[in-house]
Each structure stands twice: as C-alpha cells, then as structure tokens.
Design an enzyme around this catalytic site. Structure first.
Site, mmCIF file in Angstrom:
data_model
loop_
_atom_site.group_PDB
_atom_site.id
_atom_site.type_symbol
_atom_site.label_atom_id
_atom_site.label_comp_id
_atom_site.label_asym_id
_atom_site.label_seq_id
_atom_site.Cartn_x
_atom_site.Cartn_y
_atom_site.Cartn_z
ATOM 1 N N ASP A 16 -12.210 -26.108 121.103
ATOM 2 C CA ASP A 16 -11.258 -25.449 120.100
ATOM 3 C C ASP A 16 -11.818 -25.713 118.808
ATOM 4 O O ASP A 16 -10.821 -25.812 117.856
ATOM 5 C CB ASP A 16 -9.758 -25.928 120.612
ATOM 6 N N GLU A 17 -12.928 -25.707 118.603
ATOM 7 C CA GLU A 17 -13.578 -26.096 117.100
ATOM 8 C C GLU A 17 -14.797 -25.553 117.004
ATOM 9 O O GLU A 17 -15.817 -25.359 117.778
ATOM 10 C CB GLU A 17 -13.597 -27.635 117.075
#
Length: 132
Positions: A16-17
């Site tokens: 998620d990054e």
C-alpha cells in the site's frame, strides 16, 4: 496502474505504499506550459497541500517547483480515487525520505509539501520512532 499511467517513475515500496518521482512531470510543465497555466498549478498545489512551513513560490524557484509537484500529486491522488475508490496520502519533497515522512503528517487522504526551509523544523518535531 493508476500511478504508472500518470508518472514514469513509480517505485513500489509495499502493498500500500509507493514512491512517485514527478521531476519529469514538473520539468515538462514548467518548460512547456504557459506562465498563467503554471501559476494556476502553483496555486492549486498550495491549496491541495498542508505545509510544515508555508511555501513561497514567488521568491523561491524550489518552492515554485514543489508547488507544481504538489499539483501533480493532487492529480495523481484524484486519479487513484477515481479508478480504484481508494484514498491516499501524499508527501511532496526534494527526496523520498522527506516525502515519506511528510505523507504521514496529514493523514488520511491529504498531502503535505516540505520545502528545504522546513526540513529542520519537521525533523525536530518528529518522534525518533518515525525515522526508520
């Protein structure tokens, strides 16, 4: 992906990054866009961002470029939301470590710009556990 469609340099950091280098997008905007269009990008970037220390694009070319980068970041965040329904936070800075630290300042679904003048203040205000 929604990120890769908008920017050439995307580095996935985790599930998620990601780090997105918008230098080329900023260079292209500054070099090819009409001055009034760039000025509007600067205003939009500043409106879309929180800042550790307010940006001063009228007196600093670095801050002007950061504000255009913040505009690009806001566009990317909107494109990701439109395409996926997910919100995201963003950090805009001169390097990815500062951008990562900045992205955590205004969560959720906001962004922070960090000028060179703001680095010391930001670093002094961070708890040591934030710096990995």
């Amino acid at each position: 992906s929604a990120l890769a469609d908008r920017c050439e340099h995307v580095e996935r950091a985790s599930i998620d990054e990601a780090y997105v280098d918008v230098t080329r997008e900023v260079d292209a905007a500054v070099a090819t866009a009409d001055a009034a269009v760039v000025d509007e990008m600067v205003r939009d970037g500043i409106r879309a961002s929180g800042a550790v220390v307010p940006l001063t694009p009228s007196t600093s070319e670095h801050d002007r470029r950061l504000a255009v980068g913040a505009h690009v970041c806001a566009e990317i965040r909107a494109a990701v939301f439109e395409r996926t329904g997910f919100t995201m936070s963003g950090g805009v800075a001169h390097n990815k470590m500062l951008a990562k630290l900045a992205s955590a300042r205004n969560k959720p679904n906001k962004q922070t710009a960090v000028s060179a003048r703001a680095v010391t203040e930001m670093m002094e205000s961070l708890p040591m556990r934030s710096i990995k």
